[in-house]
Write an enzyme that holds these catalytic residues in place. Structure first.
Site, short mmCIF file in Angstrom:
data_model
loop_
_atom_site.label_atom_id
_atom_site.label_comp_id
_atom_site.label_asym_id
_atom_site.label_seq_id
_atom_site.Cartn_x
_atom_site.Cartn_y
_atom_site.Cartn_z
N GLY A 6 9.38 -14.61 7.61
CA GLY A 6 10.44 -15.43 8.20
C GLY A 6 10.99 -14.75 9.45
N GLY A 9 13.11 -16.68 12.36
CA GLY A 9 14.41 -17.30 12.07
C GLY A 9 15.55 -16.58 12.78
N GLN A 10 16.79 -17.08 12.54
CA GLN A 10 17.96 -16.53 13.24
C GLN A 10 18.13 -15.04 12.95
OE1 GLN A 10 21.82 -17.92 11.89
NE2 GLN A 10 22.84 -17.24 13.75
N ASP A 32 5.51 -15.57 9.98
CA ASP A 32 6.28 -16.80 9.74
C ASP A 32 5.30 -17.96 9.58
OD1 ASP A 32 9.62 -17.37 10.72
OD2 ASP A 32 8.34 -18.89 9.80
N ILE A 33 5.83 -19.11 9.20
CA ILE A 33 4.97 -20.28 8.97
C ILE A 33 4.48 -20.86 10.30
CG2 ILE A 33 6.84 -22.00 9.02
CD1 ILE A 33 4.05 -21.97 6.38
N ARG A 34 5.19 -20.50 11.38
CA ARG A 34 4.78 -20.95 12.72
C ARG A 34 5.13 -19.84 13.72
NH1 ARG A 34 9.29 -23.46 11.46
NH2 ARG A 34 8.22 -25.22 10.51
N ASP A 50 2.47 -18.25 4.94
CA ASP A 50 3.28 -19.17 4.11
C ASP A 50 3.93 -18.34 3.01
OD1 ASP A 50 2.50 -22.16 2.11
OD2 ASP A 50 4.26 -20.85 2.18
N TYR A 140 21.21 -24.84 -1.92
CA TYR A 140 21.03 -23.51 -1.31
C TYR A 140 21.82 -22.46 -2.11
CZ TYR A 140 21.63 -19.97 2.41
OH TYR A 140 21.67 -18.81 3.15
N LYS A 144 20.44 -19.25 -4.25
CA LYS A 144 20.87 -17.87 -3.95
C LYS A 144 21.47 -17.22 -5.21
CE LYS A 144 19.57 -17.44 0.28
NZ LYS A 144 18.42 -16.53 0.58
C1 VAH Z 1 24.29 -21.60 6.11
N1 VAH Z 1 24.20 -19.83 7.81
O1 VAH Z 1 25.14 -22.12 6.79
C2 VAH Z 1 23.96 -20.12 6.40
C3 VAH Z 1 24.82 -19.21 5.56
C4 VAH Z 1 27.15 -18.72 4.73
C5 VAH Z 1 26.31 -19.58 5.60
O2 VAH Z 1 24.36 -19.16 4.26
O3 VAH Z 1 23.72 -22.18 5.23
#
Ligand code: VAH
Length: 310
Positions: A6, A9-10, A32-34, A50, A140, A144
């Site tokens: 990854g 990513g950011q 990364d995937i791309r 992947d 999400y 986590k």
């Molecule tokens: C999001 N930037 O917005 C992430 C992060 C706490 C925020 O997990 O999903």
């Protein structure tokens, strides 16, 4: 050698640059995937990968004799609400792949990011404790929270050296964030410079824990460099930086861009933000491995506007 999954990513992009500075480009494999930005692609070895494919990760790990993996691939909070099963598959199976490689002793150390999204609507919102009630209400956040439980299980049962922090919202300029609820805190700087106005998708009083990316990267590497015996938390460490509202950001930016105006049009992401803490108690990270944030809102605004102008 280190593998970053990854890496485009950011957070992954900045981790790749920082780790290459520290250990030499050839010792840090980005994947990364791309493909990513030209800057990233030209800075050292890259593999299309992947994160949900165990055999593919194992091949890269064996080929480059990887010791450590930073697993930065995930679907973030806003996008995960649109594709729950894809988010669960990516966020969980990528973690199982890396944890199992560590259990099989094919890698020796793992970093995996959690988030303040693990906390839910009935978690104490002010100075949220390291260990507290957490009933996350987003896909999400659920991924986590579950990921944290698996990290702690693999450490206790198989001795896996996994380390993790609960990142707050992160503000950076090198790459755009991808599908988060805190993305407004990056977009606002771009639009302040481009248009002198910004329509914020959260209401102006939404206070959230935030951090400048340089602090987040320094925390990550500091945690990974700490002696294992100091790391008492093997789920994930609370990590605090600053807390502010979109209105606070508007004021901070207006000092540099007089007349800058923000309007507020909350969308589905408001409900996500409402379920999260407003500030974090990160005393465990401070006491156990010396965490100390450096950037406040005005310093972040200085850095962001200076770098985005260039
Ligand atoms: C999001 N930037 O917005 C992430 C992060 C706490 C925020 O997990 O999903």
């Amino acid at each position: 050698p280190i593998l970053i999954i990854g890496a485009c990513g950011q957070i992954g992009t900045e981790l790749t640059f920082e780790l290459r500075n520290k250990y030499g480009a050839e010792n840090v494999i980005a994947s990364d995937i791309r493909e990513g930005s030209n800057a990233l692609m030209q800075s050292g070895p890259f593999e299309l990968l992947d994160a949900t494919n165990y055999a593919a990760i194992e091949d890269v790990v064996m080929h480059y004799e990887i010791d450590e993996v930073y697993l930065m691939a995930a679907m973030l909070s806003a996008t995960a609400e649109k594709f729950p099963m894809r988010a669960w598959n990516l966020n969980m199976n990528s973690l199982f792949n890396v944890l199992n490689l560590a259990k099989e002793k094919k890698i020796s150390k793992v970093f995996w990011p959690s988030s303040i999204a693990v906390f839910g609507p009935n978690t104490p919102k002010k100075d949220t404790p390291q260990s507290t009630v957490m009933e996350p209400s987003t896909v999400y956040g659920i991924s986590k929270q579950s990921g944290e439980r698996w990290c702690e299980y693999y450490h206790k049962k198989y001795g896996v050296d996994i380390r993790s922090v609960r990142y707050p919202g992160l503000i950076s300029w090198k790459t755009m964030p991808g599908g988060g609820t805190t993305d407004y805190a990056v977009e606002i700087y771009h639009e302040a410079l481009d248009k002198g106005t910004y329509e914020c998708f959260l209401n102006g009083d939404t206070k959230l824990p935030m951090m400048y990316m340089d602090d987040a990267i320094r925390a990550t590497i500091s945690l990974m460099d700490s002696p294992s015996e100091k790391i008492k938390v093997r789920s994930s460490y609370n990590l605090g930086g600053m807390s502010f509202t979109p209105k606070d950001m508007a004021k901070s930016i207006e000092k540099h861009i007089p007349g800058f105006k923000v309007s507020y049009a909350p969308d589905f992401r408001q409900e996500i933000a409402n379920s999260w803490p407003s500030s974090i108690d990160d005393s465990a990270a401070r006491e156990q491995w010396g965490w100390e944030p450096r950037f406040d809102l005005d310093q972040t605004t200085d850095e962001m506007l200076k770098n985005l102008k260039e």
